[in-house]
Scaffold this motif. Structure first.
Motif, short mmCIF file in Angstrom:
data_model
loop_
_atom_site.label_atom_id
_atom_site.label_comp_id
_atom_site.label_asym_id
_atom_site.label_seq_id
_atom_site.Cartn_x
_atom_site.Cartn_y
_atom_site.Cartn_z
N CYS A 60 26.66 -119.75 -10.18
CA CYS A 60 27.03 -119.75 -8.62
C CYS A 60 28.70 -119.59 -8.83
N ASN A 102 14.54 -124.75 -13.89
CA ASN A 102 13.47 -124.00 -12.69
C ASN A 102 12.35 -124.85 -12.61
N SER A 116 24.86 -119.04 -1.86
CA SER A 116 23.57 -118.97 -1.44
C SER A 116 23.05 -117.77 -0.89
N ASN A 117 21.25 -118.48 -1.09
CA ASN A 117 20.34 -117.63 -1.18
C ASN A 117 20.27 -117.59 0.15
N GLU A 147 11.63 -111.07 -4.81
CA GLU A 147 12.05 -113.24 -5.09
C GLU A 147 10.75 -112.70 -5.48
N THR A 185 18.74 -110.68 -2.04
CA THR A 185 18.24 -112.42 -1.39
C THR A 185 19.93 -113.15 -2.57
N SER A 230 17.31 -115.64 -6.62
CA SER A 230 16.57 -116.87 -6.18
C SER A 230 15.98 -116.85 -7.77
N ASN A 239 14.18 -119.27 -8.23
CA ASN A 239 14.74 -120.32 -9.00
C ASN A 239 15.02 -121.16 -7.68
N ARG A 283 18.65 -123.89 -8.22
CA ARG A 283 19.25 -122.86 -8.68
C ARG A 283 19.72 -122.89 -6.53
N SER A 284 18.55 -122.38 -5.88
CA SER A 284 18.86 -122.45 -4.45
C SER A 284 18.87 -123.28 -3.56
N PHE A 326 12.58 -119.77 -0.58
CA PHE A 326 13.67 -119.81 -2.36
C PHE A 326 13.12 -120.90 -2.75
#
Length: 238
Positions: A20, A71, A125-126, A145, A188, A191, A193, A196-197, A215
């Motif tokens: 990120c 994750n 961000s997703n 996704e 998206t 993501s 993950n 992560r989102s 997500f």
């Protein structure tokens, strides 16, 4: 177990901070040359490689400690596939989410030091619909996704199979994540993950939190499907 959880925390921190961070700080970077700014941004290609490199480097650094899941979807997919004990899934997910939040927090401190910075830019961000980079619908984003997480887990399960060439799993997994980002960033912000989102979404708030459900749901579904499918196709014929 304590060492495993610390490893997952630091590994997920690195993934969110590195991946990120490349999107927030470097993707559209312009250096000043007098009055004419020079585009030195890494764009989608660079961000894709950044995410892949975070996993590749951490797989070699902590893979022998915790397995380097980083994750929640990976932990669940591996458990479904019989590669990880269900009793450790909850603690792993907790460490991953906290690590993702910490990585996003440090990134927020750094990014906030630049004049004009605002979370309104999305903070990596997703999102779907109007918050999808390419304006893709919720259904498109959900399918993307699920499918991309499915194949990510298939790569992980295959590369870590005892019959696979030893020592090369981190390379395959890191490059697999790079490819997945090359496909999914326009859809998206990619993501696959939930941890992560969650990190960036907490700092953005509003729409990012309201769309976070997708997500979590889609990556877990995709990972669980891979956990079912891979053992079926990998059985050796008698």
């Amino acid at each position: 177990m304590k060492n495993k959880l610390f490893a997952e925390f630091f590994g997920t921190f690195w993934l969110v901070f590195g991946g990120c961070g490349s999107a927030v700080l470097a993707a559209a970077f312009f250096a000043q040359n007098g009055e004419t700014p020079i585009n030195m941004g890494i764009a989608h290609l660079g961000v894709s490689f950044a995410f892949g490199l975070t996993v590749l480097t951490m797989a070699y650094a902590i893979g022998h400690i915790s397995g380097c899941h980083l994750n929640p979807a990976v932990s669940i997919g591996l458990a479904v596939g019989g590669r990880h004990p269900w009793s450790e899934v909850g603690p792993y997910i907790g460490s991953q989410v906290v690590g993702g939040l910490a990585g996003a927090g440090v990134l927020a401190v750094i990014a906030g030091g630049q004049e004009g910075f605002s979370f309104d830019g999305g903070f990596a961000s997703n999102g779907y619909g109007e918050h999808s980079p390419g304006g893709f619908s919720m259904v498109s984003c959900l399918v993307a996704e699920v499918v991309l997480t499915f194949f990510f887990l298939m790569i992980i399960l295959g590369a870590t199979d005892k019959r696979a060439p030893a020592g090369f799993a981190p390379i395959a997994i890191g490059l697999g994540l790079t490819l997945i980002h090359l496909i999914g960033i326009p859809v998206t912000n990619l993501s696959v993950n939930p941890a992560r989102s969650t990190g960036p979404a907490v700092f953005v708030g509003g729409w990012a939190i309201s769309q976070l459900w997708l997500f979590w749901l889609a990556p877990i579904v995709g990972a669980a499907l891979a956990g079912i499918v891979y053992p079926l196709i990998s059985k050796e014929e008698s």
